[in-house]
Write a protein that holds these residues in place. Structure first.
Motif, PDB file in Angstrom:
ATOM      1  N   PHE A 109       0.832  -1.195   0.000  1.00 26.13           N
ATOM      2  CA  PHE A 109       0.000   0.000   0.000  1.00 26.13           C
ATOM      3  C   PHE A 109       0.872   1.253   0.000  1.00 26.13           C
ATOM      4  O   PHE A 109       1.843   1.349   0.733  1.00 26.13           O
ATOM      5  CB  PHE A 109      -0.945   0.010   1.201  1.00 26.13           C
ATOM      6  CG  PHE A 109      -1.922  -1.126   1.183  1.00 26.13           C
ATOM      7  CD1 PHE A 109      -1.767  -2.214   2.027  1.00 26.13           C
ATOM      8  CD2 PHE A 109      -2.981  -1.118   0.282  1.00 26.13           C
ATOM      9  CE1 PHE A 109      -2.656  -3.272   1.991  1.00 26.13           C
ATOM     10  CE2 PHE A 109      -3.881  -2.174   0.242  1.00 26.13           C
ATOM     11  CZ  PHE A 109      -3.715  -3.257   1.092  1.00 26.13           C
ATOM     12  N   ALA A 110       0.491   2.214  -0.815  1.00 28.93           N
ATOM     13  CA  ALA A 110       1.303   3.411  -1.001  1.00 28.93           C
ATOM     14  C   ALA A 110       1.501   4.181   0.303  1.00 28.93           C
ATOM     15  O   ALA A 110       2.552   4.791   0.509  1.00 28.93           O
ATOM     16  CB  ALA A 110       0.666   4.319  -2.061  1.00 28.93           C
ATOM     17  N   ASN A 111       0.517   4.141   1.197  1.00 32.55           N
ATOM     18  CA  ASN A 111       0.638   4.926   2.421  1.00 32.55           C
ATOM     19  C   ASN A 111       1.655   4.351   3.405  1.00 32.55           C
ATOM     20  O   ASN A 111       1.906   4.935   4.459  1.00 32.55           O
ATOM     21  CB  ASN A 111      -0.717   5.120   3.103  1.00 32.55           C
ATOM     22  CG  ASN A 111      -1.371   3.824   3.517  1.00 32.55           C
ATOM     23  OD1 ASN A 111      -0.750   2.768   3.465  1.00 32.55           O
ATOM     24  ND2 ASN A 111      -2.620   3.886   3.929  1.00 32.55           N
ATOM     25  N   GLU A 112       2.220   3.218   3.085  1.00 35.69           N
ATOM     26  CA  GLU A 112       3.260   2.632   3.917  1.00 35.69           C
ATOM     27  C   GLU A 112       4.656   3.052   3.460  1.00 35.69           C
ATOM     28  O   GLU A 112       5.641   2.623   4.049  1.00 35.69           O
ATOM     29  CB  GLU A 112       3.125   1.112   3.929  1.00 35.69           C
ATOM     30  CG  GLU A 112       1.799   0.641   4.548  1.00 35.69           C
ATOM     31  CD  GLU A 112       1.694  -0.866   4.620  1.00 35.69           C
ATOM     32  OE1 GLU A 112       1.071  -1.444   3.713  1.00 35.69           O
ATOM     33  OE2 GLU A 112       2.221  -1.457   5.564  1.00 35.69           O
ATOM     34  N   TYR A 113       4.717   3.875   2.448  1.00 34.46           N
ATOM     35  CA  TYR A 113       5.981   4.377   1.939  1.00 34.46           C
ATOM     36  C   TYR A 113       6.056   5.884   2.174  1.00 34.46           C
ATOM     37  O   TYR A 113       5.060   6.586   2.034  1.00 34.46           O
ATOM     38  CB  TYR A 113       6.138   4.044   0.462  1.00 34.46           C
ATOM     39  CG  TYR A 113       6.309   2.560   0.228  1.00 34.46           C
ATOM     40  CD1 TYR A 113       5.201   1.723   0.160  1.00 34.46           C
ATOM     41  CD2 TYR A 113       7.573   2.009   0.097  1.00 34.46           C
ATOM     42  CE1 TYR A 113       5.353   0.356  -0.035  1.00 34.46           C
ATOM     43  CE2 TYR A 113       7.733   0.644  -0.109  1.00 34.46           C
ATOM     44  CZ  TYR A 113       6.624  -0.178  -0.163  1.00 34.46           C
ATOM     45  OH  TYR A 113       6.786  -1.523  -0.354  1.00 34.46           O
ATOM     46  N   THR A 114       7.256   6.334   2.501  1.00 36.71           N
ATOM     47  CA  THR A 114       7.453   7.737   2.850  1.00 36.71           C
ATOM     48  C   THR A 114       8.129   8.544   1.760  1.00 36.71           C
ATOM     49  O   THR A 114       7.767   9.685   1.505  1.00 36.71           O
ATOM     50  CB  THR A 114       8.298   7.827   4.135  1.00 36.71           C
ATOM     51  OG1 THR A 114       7.644   7.111   5.176  1.00 36.71           O
ATOM     52  CG2 THR A 114       8.544   9.269   4.545  1.00 36.71           C
ATOM     53  N   TYR A 115       9.114   7.960   1.122  1.00 41.30           N
ATOM     54  CA  TYR A 115       9.919   8.681   0.139  1.00 41.30           C
ATOM     55  C   TYR A 115       9.536   8.248  -1.268  1.00 41.30           C
ATOM     56  O   TYR A 115       9.454   7.048  -1.562  1.00 41.30           O
ATOM     57  CB  TYR A 115      11.405   8.424   0.385  1.00 41.30           C
ATOM     58  CG  TYR A 115      11.861   8.834   1.760  1.00 41.30           C
ATOM     59  CD1 TYR A 115      12.108   7.884   2.741  1.00 41.30           C
ATOM     60  CD2 TYR A 115      12.026  10.182   2.077  1.00 41.30           C
ATOM     61  CE1 TYR A 115      12.514   8.255   4.003  1.00 41.30           C
ATOM     62  CE2 TYR A 115      12.445  10.564   3.350  1.00 41.30           C
ATOM     63  CZ  TYR A 115      12.679   9.597   4.303  1.00 41.30           C
ATOM     64  OH  TYR A 115      13.076   9.970   5.556  1.00 41.30           O
ATOM     65  N   TRP A 116       9.359   9.238  -2.133  1.00 38.90           N
ATOM     66  CA  TRP A 116       8.915   8.989  -3.501  1.00 38.90           C
ATOM     67  C   TRP A 116       9.751   9.801  -4.488  1.00 38.90           C
ATOM     68  O   TRP A 116      10.156  10.929  -4.194  1.00 38.90           O
ATOM     69  CB  TRP A 116       7.447   9.388  -3.673  1.00 38.90           C
ATOM     70  CG  TRP A 116       6.508   8.570  -2.853  1.00 38.90           C
ATOM     71  CD1 TRP A 116       6.152   8.779  -1.547  1.00 38.90           C
ATOM     72  CD2 TRP A 116       5.808   7.396  -3.287  1.00 38.90           C
ATOM     73  NE1 TRP A 116       5.273   7.804  -1.141  1.00 38.90           N
ATOM     74  CE2 TRP A 116       5.036   6.940  -2.188  1.00 38.90           C
ATOM     75  CE3 TRP A 116       5.747   6.684  -4.484  1.00 38.90           C
ATOM     76  CZ2 TRP A 116       4.231   5.816  -2.257  1.00 38.90           C
ATOM     77  CZ3 TRP A 116       4.941   5.565  -4.557  1.00 38.90           C
ATOM     78  CH2 TRP A 116       4.183   5.137  -3.448  1.00 38.90           C
ATOM     79  N   GLY A 117       9.974   9.212  -5.641  1.00 37.88           N
ATOM     80  CA  GLY A 117      10.592   9.976  -6.713  1.00 37.88           C
ATOM     81  C   GLY A 117       9.553  10.803  -7.443  1.00 37.88           C
ATOM     82  O   GLY A 117       8.372  10.802  -7.088  1.00 37.88           O
ATOM     83  N   GLN A 118       9.994  11.488  -8.486  1.00 42.41           N
ATOM     84  CA  GLN A 118       9.092  12.356  -9.235  1.00 42.41           C
ATOM     85  C   GLN A 118       8.308  11.593 -10.294  1.00 42.41           C
ATOM     86  O   GLN A 118       7.344  12.120 -10.852  1.00 42.41           O
ATOM     87  CB  GLN A 118       9.894  13.493  -9.899  1.00 42.41           C
ATOM     88  CG  GLN A 118      10.544  13.145 -11.233  1.00 42.41           C
ATOM     89  CD  GLN A 118      11.717  12.179 -11.111  1.00 42.41           C
ATOM     90  OE1 GLN A 118      12.221  11.915 -10.016  1.00 42.41           O
ATOM     91  NE2 GLN A 118      12.167  11.637 -12.230  1.00 42.41           N
ATOM     92  N   GLY A 119       8.708  10.370 -10.566  1.00 42.94           N
ATOM     93  CA  GLY A 119       8.002   9.538 -11.525  1.00 42.94           C
ATOM     94  C   GLY A 119       8.579   9.621 -12.925  1.00 42.94           C
ATOM     95  O   GLY A 119       9.193  10.615 -13.307  1.00 42.94           O
ATOM     96  N   THR A 120       8.381   8.569 -13.681  1.00 43.60           N
ATOM     97  CA  THR A 120       8.781   8.526 -15.086  1.00 43.60           C
ATOM     98  C   THR A 120       7.637   7.929 -15.893  1.00 43.60           C
ATOM     99  O   THR A 120       7.043   6.929 -15.493  1.00 43.60           O
ATOM    100  CB  THR A 120      10.090   7.734 -15.273  1.00 43.60           C
ATOM    101  OG1 THR A 120      10.526   7.824 -16.633  1.00 43.60           O
ATOM    102  CG2 THR A 120       9.940   6.262 -14.899  1.00 43.60           C
TER     103      THR A 120
END
Length: 126
Positions: A109-120
């Motif tokens: 689940f996405a809410n279990e992650y804190t750090y994200w890139g800008q996406g590609t």
């Protein structure tokens, strides 16, 4: 603080392959579970694949199982996603993500992650 930068997206035809990369900087990430998610305007961010800190365990979503392979190189602080037999429904913005703390599991689940890139952006034409 961790910075994540994805690369490798593009426009391909159905059946083609594409390889994504994610570079981490700011602090060591070799003890962290690492994951790929994707998102389209119509859907919430969804789990694609994840890998434990040493690569000993991986998990992937049913829609990509057998076609996508996740791997990592801790010495380089890099995460990879090899995508084969791409389909138009794989079209999305792909993100890499890290949790706040080292984990022994692979959260989906996405809410279990804190750090994200800008996406590609990955676009697969039919």
């Amino acid at each position: 603080q961790v910075q994540l930068v994805e690369s490798g997206g593009g426009l391909v035809q159905a059946g083609d392959s594409l390889s994504l990369s994610c570079a981490a900087s700011g602090r060591p990430v070799n003890s962290f579970t690492w994951a790929w998610f994707r998102q389209t305007p119509e859907k919430e961010r969804e789990f694609v694949a994840g890998i434990t800190w040493n690569g000993g365990q991986t998990n992937s979503a049913g829609a990509v199982k057998g076609r996508f392979t996740i791997s990592r190189d801790n010495a380089k602080s890099m995460l990879y996603l090899q995508m084969n037999s791409l389909k138009p429904e794989d079209t999305a913005v792909y993100y890499c993500a890290l949790p706040w703390n080292p984990l022994v599991t692979i959260p989906i689940f996405a809410n279990e992650y804190t750090y994200w890139g800008q996406g590609t952006q990955v676009t697969v034409s039919s």
